[in-house]
Design an enzyme around this catalytic site. Sequence first.
Site, PDB file in Angstrom:
ATOM      1  N   SER A  48       0.812  -1.220   0.000  1.00 17.40           N
ATOM      2  CA  SER A  48       0.000   0.000   0.000  1.00 17.40           C
ATOM      3  C   SER A  48       0.848   1.274   0.000  1.00 17.40           C
ATOM      4  O   SER A  48       0.309   2.370  -0.148  1.00 17.40           O
ATOM      5  CB  SER A  48      -0.957   0.005   1.200  1.00 17.40           C
ATOM      6  OG  SER A  48      -0.230   0.008   2.405  1.00 17.40           O
ATOM      7  N   HIS A  49       2.168   1.151   0.173  1.00 18.43           N
ATOM      8  CA  HIS A  49       3.019   2.346   0.075  1.00 18.43           C
ATOM      9  C   HIS A  49       4.067   2.206  -1.015  1.00 18.43           C
ATOM     10  O   HIS A  49       5.040   2.963  -1.053  1.00 18.43           O
ATOM     11  CB  HIS A  49       3.659   2.668   1.429  1.00 18.43           C
ATOM     12  CG  HIS A  49       2.638   3.157   2.392  1.00 18.43           C
ATOM     13  ND1 HIS A  49       1.984   2.306   3.252  1.00 18.43           N
ATOM     14  CD2 HIS A  49       2.089   4.362   2.559  1.00 18.43           C
ATOM     15  CE1 HIS A  49       1.083   2.986   3.930  1.00 18.43           C
ATOM     16  NE2 HIS A  49       1.126   4.235   3.529  1.00 18.43           N
ATOM     17  N   GLU A 189      -4.763   0.440   2.984  1.00 15.71           N
ATOM     18  CA  GLU A 189      -5.228  -0.949   3.085  1.00 15.71           C
ATOM     19  C   GLU A 189      -6.713  -1.030   2.715  1.00 15.71           C
ATOM     20  O   GLU A 189      -7.149  -1.980   2.074  1.00 15.71           O
ATOM     21  CB  GLU A 189      -5.022  -1.487   4.509  1.00 15.71           C
ATOM     22  CG  GLU A 189      -3.584  -1.473   5.005  1.00 15.71           C
ATOM     23  CD  GLU A 189      -2.664  -2.408   4.222  1.00 15.71           C
ATOM     24  OE1 GLU A 189      -3.152  -3.410   3.697  1.00 15.71           O
ATOM     25  OE2 GLU A 189      -1.466  -2.094   4.117  1.00 15.71           O
TER      26      GLU A 189
HETATM   27  P1  NDP Z   1      -0.275  -2.815  10.515  1.00 16.12           P
HETATM   28  O1  NDP Z   1      -1.539  -2.864  11.272  1.00 16.12           O
HETATM   29  O2  NDP Z   1      -0.094  -3.766   9.405  1.00 16.12           O
HETATM   30  O3  NDP Z   1       0.940  -3.000  11.489  1.00 16.12           O
HETATM   31  C1  NDP Z   1       1.170  -2.090  12.538  1.00 16.12           C
HETATM   32  C2  NDP Z   1       2.388  -2.482  13.321  1.00 16.12           C
HETATM   33  O4  NDP Z   1       2.084  -3.650  14.080  1.00 16.12           O
HETATM   34  C3  NDP Z   1       3.570  -2.836  12.436  1.00 16.12           C
HETATM   35  O5  NDP Z   1       4.729  -2.347  13.018  1.00 16.12           O
HETATM   36  C4  NDP Z   1       3.525  -4.364  12.403  1.00 16.12           C
HETATM   37  O6  NDP Z   1       4.809  -4.955  12.204  1.00 16.12           O
HETATM   38  C5  NDP Z   1       2.992  -4.687  13.769  1.00 16.12           C
HETATM   39  N1  NDP Z   1       2.277  -5.933  13.799  1.00 16.12           N
HETATM   40  C6  NDP Z   1       1.363  -6.406  12.926  1.00 16.12           C
HETATM   41  N2  NDP Z   1       0.916  -7.627  13.317  1.00 16.12           N
HETATM   42  C7  NDP Z   1       1.579  -7.930  14.461  1.00 16.12           C
HETATM   43  C8  NDP Z   1       1.562  -9.048  15.355  1.00 16.12           C
HETATM   44  N3  NDP Z   1       0.777 -10.084  15.137  1.00 16.12           N
HETATM   45  N4  NDP Z   1       2.373  -9.007  16.419  1.00 16.12           N
HETATM   46  C9  NDP Z   1       3.178  -7.959  16.649  1.00 16.12           C
HETATM   47  N5  NDP Z   1       3.239  -6.875  15.848  1.00 16.12           N
HETATM   48  C10 NDP Z   1       2.443  -6.855  14.765  1.00 16.12           C
HETATM   49  O7  NDP Z   1      -0.005  -1.318   9.957  1.00 16.12           O
HETATM   50  P2  NDP Z   1      -1.049  -0.225   9.506  1.00 16.12           P
HETATM   51  O8  NDP Z   1      -1.944  -0.873   8.512  1.00 16.12           O
HETATM   52  O9  NDP Z   1      -1.649   0.441  10.662  1.00 16.12           O
HETATM   53  O10 NDP Z   1      -0.099   0.796   8.775  1.00 16.12           O
HETATM   54  C11 NDP Z   1       0.519   0.398   7.588  1.00 16.12           C
HETATM   55  C12 NDP Z   1       1.459   1.465   7.127  1.00 16.12           C
HETATM   56  O11 NDP Z   1       0.721   2.571   6.654  1.00 16.12           O
HETATM   57  C13 NDP Z   1       2.407   2.021   8.173  1.00 16.12           C
HETATM   58  O12 NDP Z   1       3.691   1.881   7.647  1.00 16.12           O
HETATM   59  C14 NDP Z   1       2.025   3.491   8.292  1.00 16.12           C
HETATM   60  O13 NDP Z   1       3.108   4.385   8.495  1.00 16.12           O
HETATM   61  C15 NDP Z   1       1.418   3.738   6.964  1.00 16.12           C
HETATM   62  N6  NDP Z   1       0.516   4.881   6.996  1.00 16.12           N
HETATM   63  C16 NDP Z   1       0.936   6.068   6.489  1.00 16.12           C
HETATM   64  C17 NDP Z   1       0.110   7.170   6.486  1.00 16.12           C
HETATM   65  C18 NDP Z   1       0.576   8.485   6.017  1.00 16.12           C
HETATM   66  O14 NDP Z   1      -0.139   9.429   6.180  1.00 16.12           O
HETATM   67  N7  NDP Z   1       1.739   8.622   5.462  1.00 16.12           N
HETATM   68  C19 NDP Z   1      -1.259   7.071   6.993  1.00 16.12           C
HETATM   69  C20 NDP Z   1      -1.561   5.790   7.579  1.00 16.12           C
HETATM   70  C21 NDP Z   1      -0.711   4.736   7.556  1.00 16.12           C
HETATM   71  P3  NDP Z   1       5.148  -5.664  10.784  1.00 16.12           P
HETATM   72  O15 NDP Z   1       5.187  -4.546   9.803  1.00 16.12           O
HETATM   73  O16 NDP Z   1       6.446  -6.324  10.966  1.00 16.12           O
HETATM   74  O17 NDP Z   1       4.019  -6.605  10.499  1.00 16.12           O
END
Ligand code: NDP
Length: 337
Positions: A48-49, A189
């Site tokens: 998604s990025h 997402e």
């Molecule tokens: P996720 O919900 O996929 O993940 C959030 C965090 O939780 C990550 O660090 C992930 O690590 C961790 N995580 C996920 N599953 C587990 C688990 N089972 N146990 C432990 N840790 C876990 O991310 P989001 O969908 O909330 O965000 C996705 C991306 O979107 C981010 O990088 C965010 O910066 C970006 N974003 C950017 C925006 C902008 O304005 N620029 C706006 C909103 C979001 P891992 O990655 O290793 O799975």
Amino acid sequence: MMSERTPLTIQQIYTLAETCMLANGCDSANAAAVAKTVSTAERDGSESHGLFRIPGHVASLRSGKVNGKAEPEIEAVTPAAIRLDGHNGFAPLALERGIPVLADAAETLGIAVLAIRKSHHFAALWPETEAIAERGLVGLACTAHTPMVAPYGAKKAFFSTNPISFAWPRPNKPPYVFDMATAAMARGEVGLAARDGHALPEGVGLDSDGNPTTDAKAVHQGGVILPFGTYKGSAIATMIELLSAGLVGDYFSYEAGEADNKDGGPAQGGQLIIAMSPKIIAGDNWEAHSEDFLSKLENMDGVRLPGQRRHKNRLSTEPRLIKTELVEKIRSLTSDE
Ligand code: NDP
């Protein structure tokens, strides 16, 4: 028949993005910075990025909202408070210029803050916080833009998905890092689920009439996303809005939404990034002390540390499988300029 996915190496992803940015009015520094951000996201499995964002970037260059030749300007307000004017460019070049200055200041002073104004973000935050952790510093980053999340109790968008990322340096291994939207689901997402016809989990969004729905299209087109963790997520989103807009001196999400030309590209948004030196603040034992904590945590049954999925994806030397339709779209945006 056209295959659904096209295998591309990280270098090919970089070149596809860079060429498209150059063809649409970016100078070489901005094109390279955007291509690095996009290819880094694909490398780490953050679809998604990745290239998914390129059509939006092109739309913003073509509408004139974003200046593809912007030269970010750094002003050290005090030695610890660094202000950076992105001059309406994409965020990656502003971040590339600002992070080393921030890290230098934190290494000397113990703590420093980088406030980025007038830039257009559209990306994940972990590359920046990890870059800070690679300098042996603790990194914290957050941003705000485009209203799309209803505060707890409301039915109208007011917050953005307000991501926050935190990275802690670890010896001889990747940092402890999390990076997450404070919405129940990141907008990118939701967009992917809408594109691919997938349902959303319960509690992620409301439709345009304010009714709960699992229809990704209804949330993406006219609906709103909800904060994660009900009122607690709403409070954290409020803090991020205040840090990224009130403290940085850029738009709150609702203001960014009003100012945006709705070209489909990233709205202007402020970014606050903090770097802290554990060596200066905690003293010499900081690393062994916190490493003991983190290794106990990661060895607990059922626990996996955030960031581990991305770090594992990063190690793969296989090509990444990109939607063929998207690759074709980016190629056409490159050649029809
Ligand atoms: P996720 O919900 O996929 O993940 C959030 C965090 O939780 C990550 O660090 C992930 O690590 C961790 N995580 C996920 N599953 C587990 C688990 N089972 N146990 C432990 N840790 C876990 O991310 P989001 O969908 O909330 O965000 C996705 C991306 O979107 C981010 O990088 C965010 O910066 C970006 N974003 C950017 C925006 C902008 O304005 N620029 C706006 C909103 C979001 P891992 O990655 O290793 O799975």
